[in-house]
Design an enzyme around this catalytic site. Structure first.
Site, PDB file in Angstrom:
ATOM      1  N   ASN A 195       0.129  10.654   4.575  1.00 58.79           N
ATOM      2  CA  ASN A 195      -0.837  11.643   5.066  1.00 58.79           C
ATOM      3  C   ASN A 195      -1.969  11.052   5.937  1.00 58.79           C
ATOM      4  OD1 ASN A 195      -2.615  10.198   3.260  1.00 58.79           O
ATOM      5  ND2 ASN A 195      -2.627  12.012   2.121  1.00 58.79           N
ATOM      6  N   ASP A 248      -9.152  -1.114  -3.096  1.00 57.84           N
ATOM      7  CA  ASP A 248      -9.277   0.205  -4.084  1.00 57.84           C
ATOM      8  C   ASP A 248      -8.559  -0.039  -5.536  1.00 57.84           C
ATOM      9  OD1 ASP A 248      -6.505  -0.068  -3.368  1.00 57.84           O
ATOM     10  OD2 ASP A 248      -6.617   1.776  -2.052  1.00 57.84           O
ATOM     11  N   HIS A 282      -3.758   8.369   4.960  1.00 53.59           N
ATOM     12  CA  HIS A 282      -5.059   7.876   4.445  1.00 53.59           C
ATOM     13  C   HIS A 282      -4.868   6.160   4.605  1.00 53.59           C
ATOM     14  CE1 HIS A 282      -2.606   7.213   0.450  1.00 53.59           C
ATOM     15  NE2 HIS A 282      -2.568   6.225   0.782  1.00 53.59           N
ATOM     16  N   GLU A 336      -8.669   9.829   2.012  1.00 50.80           N
ATOM     17  CA  GLU A 336      -7.873  10.761   2.134  1.00 50.80           C
ATOM     18  C   GLU A 336      -8.365  11.709   3.350  1.00 50.80           C
ATOM     19  OE1 GLU A 336      -5.046  10.779   0.681  1.00 50.80           O
ATOM     20  OE2 GLU A 336      -5.174  10.482  -1.632  1.00 50.80           O
TER      21      GLU A 336
HETATM   22  C1  F6R Z   1      -3.457   0.262  -1.427  1.00 47.90           C
HETATM   23  C2  F6R Z   1      -3.889   1.280  -0.269  1.00 47.90           C
HETATM   24  C3  F6R Z   1      -3.101   2.478   0.160  1.00 47.90           C
HETATM   25  C4  F6R Z   1      -1.611   1.904   0.650  1.00 47.90           C
HETATM   26  C5  F6R Z   1      -0.754   3.116   1.241  1.00 47.90           C
HETATM   27  C6  F6R Z   1       0.502   2.587   1.641  1.00 47.90           C
HETATM   28  O1  F6R Z   1      -4.352  -0.310  -1.754  1.00 47.90           O
HETATM   29  O2  F6R Z   1      -5.140   0.860  -0.028  1.00 47.90           O
HETATM   30  O3  F6R Z   1      -3.895   3.029   1.079  1.00 47.90           O
HETATM   31  O4  F6R Z   1      -1.839   0.956   1.724  1.00 47.90           O
HETATM   32  O5  F6R Z   1      -0.957   4.074   0.289  1.00 47.90           O
HETATM   33  O6  F6R Z   1       1.205   2.485   0.334  1.00 47.90           O
HETATM   34  P1  F6R Z   1       2.762   1.720   0.520  1.00 47.90           P
HETATM   35  O7  F6R Z   1       2.285   0.300   1.270  1.00 47.90           O
HETATM   36  O8  F6R Z   1       3.052   1.697  -0.768  1.00 47.90           O
HETATM   37  O9  F6R Z   1       3.391   2.494   1.585  1.00 47.90           O
END
Ligand code: F6R
Length: 241
Positions: A136, A67, A138, A143
């Protein structure tokens, strides 16, 4: 799902990097799916270490990132493109042309979404995908309430994700509101998936992902349906299992 619980993130990083290293040794031209955020950093550090020791060679490896934010340039210090070069790509011998990160600077975002999935398919598909999980539930920027069959698409970030990501920006107002993300449909095509979660803040989402029903309200729960998922948790993230 195979679930492994480790004492801390550093040990998880070594374990996850070992799976990547095995894939690269088995298939030097493999296609890796990459994630950003705090969670994969120990894995990327361990991969750099293995590269420096001469254990793995990235010269034929190709990568696709999950992403990217919409509304900030690739050179912005919080862009995921920049993140990948700062934390991994500039430290290994991967060829820049073999690295793909969604590029939301293009005038036609919709076409870019379609062509991102097409180029993943044309590469032969992702062999090994690393994922983190949002507080959450995701995965990538899919989401709660997402549609499981979607490919790469544009999303509005939820307030909870904006809140969680504000730590990387000067203020919450600077956090982008939109992102381009591989969809669950794209992610589920990966042949093998590593999911990593660390910290107490992830415990509820981890419980829903592993013990809950498969439900778009917890996007990560879809991984229960994938045939080859390895989950690495620290004790805090596993504390509600
Ligand atoms: C990042 C991504 C997000 C993160 C998630 C956890 O490329 O796809 O889904 O994996 O938000 O983020 P952290 O690792 O910062 O807790």
């Amino acid at each position: 799902m195979r679930v492994h619980i480790y004492k801390d993130g550093a040990r998880i990083g070594k374990a996850a990097a070992s799976l990547f290293a095995a894939e690269i040794i088995k298939n030097p031209g493999c296609v890796l799916g990459m994630a950003t955020g705090s969670t994969p950093l120990p894995t990327y550090e361990s991969l750099v270490e293995l590269y420096n020791q001469g254990v793995i060679d990235f010269s034929r490896v190709r990568t696709f990132n999950l992403d990217e934010y919409v509304g900030i340039s690739r050179s912005h210090e919080q862009s995921y493109y920049r993140f990948m070069f700062d934390n991994l790509f500039s430290k290994i011998n991967i060829k820049p042309e073999n690295v793909k990160v969604p590029n939301p600077a293009s005038p036609n975002l919709h076409d870019d979404c379609v062509s991102y999935d097409t180029s993943i398919d044309a590469s032969g598909g992702i062999d090994l995908q690393i994922l983190g999980i949002g507080n959450n539930g995701h995965i990538a920027f899919n989401e709660p309430g997402c549609v499981f069959s979607f490919g790469t698409h544009i999303v509005d970030l939820t307030e909870s994700t904006i809140e969680a990501n504000k730590r990387f920006f000067d203020s919450i107002d600077d956090v982008p509101r939109k992102a381009i993300t591989m969809g669950i449909g794209s992610i589920m095509k990966a042949r093998e998936i590593i999911m990593i979660a660390t910290g107490r803040v992830k415990a509820e989402a981890v419980k829903a992902m592993i013990n809950g029903k498969v439900d778009p309200q917890c996007p990560a729960s879809v991984l229960q349906l994938h045939p080859a998922v390895t989950v690495f948790l620290d004790e805090e993230a596993a504390s509600l299992l």
